[in-house]
Write a protein that holds these residues in place. Sequence first.
Motif, PDB file in Angstrom:
ATOM      1  N   TYR A  79       0.832  -1.186   0.087  1.00 35.94           N
ATOM      2  CA  TYR A  79       0.010   0.015   0.063  1.00 35.94           C
ATOM      3  C   TYR A  79       0.785   1.144  -0.009  1.00 35.94           C
ATOM      4  O   TYR A  79       0.416   2.318  -0.471  1.00 35.94           O
ATOM      5  N   LYS A  80       1.874   1.143   0.565  1.00 39.41           N
ATOM      6  CA  LYS A  80       2.901   2.495   0.648  1.00 39.41           C
ATOM      7  C   LYS A  80       4.279   2.393   0.103  1.00 39.41           C
ATOM      8  O   LYS A  80       5.001   3.279   0.352  1.00 39.41           O
ATOM      9  N   GLY A  81       4.616   1.154  -0.472  1.00 39.79           N
ATOM     10  CA  GLY A  81       5.832   1.010  -0.900  1.00 39.79           C
ATOM     11  C   GLY A  81       6.011   0.710  -2.471  1.00 39.79           C
ATOM     12  O   GLY A  81       5.388   1.299  -3.279  1.00 39.79           O
ATOM     13  N   GLU A  82       6.973  -0.085  -2.678  1.00 36.18           N
ATOM     14  CA  GLU A  82       7.620  -0.280  -4.119  1.00 36.18           C
ATOM     15  C   GLU A  82       6.322  -0.816  -4.845  1.00 36.18           C
ATOM     16  O   GLU A  82       6.314  -0.736  -6.138  1.00 36.18           O
ATOM     17  N   ILE A  83       5.647  -1.812  -4.456  1.00 35.83           N
ATOM     18  CA  ILE A  83       4.449  -2.369  -5.110  1.00 35.83           C
ATOM     19  C   ILE A  83       3.510  -1.540  -5.408  1.00 35.83           C
ATOM     20  O   ILE A  83       3.079  -1.068  -6.604  1.00 35.83           O
ATOM     21  N   ALA A  84       3.077  -0.451  -4.451  1.00 29.63           N
ATOM     22  CA  ALA A  84       2.003   0.422  -4.678  1.00 29.63           C
ATOM     23  C   ALA A  84       2.427   1.404  -5.988  1.00 29.63           C
ATOM     24  O   ALA A  84       1.675   1.881  -6.534  1.00 29.63           O
TER      25      ALA A  84
END
Length: 65
Positions: free
Chosen positions: A34-39
């Motif tokens: 939700y807040k990192g690389e994936i987001a």
Amino acid sequence: MPRGKTPGKGEIFQNKYLARTLQLIADKGRDVFYKGEIAKIIADHVQQMGGFLRYDDLASIILNG
């Protein structure tokens, strides 16, 4: 999908991108989604495809627990 079709019975299908995504979540927890690389990857792709989802939309999701 490999060669544009679903794998047949007994055929092994490997998805290195999904494996990396799941490994990141296992290593870094839900915030990487939700807040990192994936987001960031999700939001960039949606924007490139003409969608409206932004990184801030994912980052603002409040999770219980």
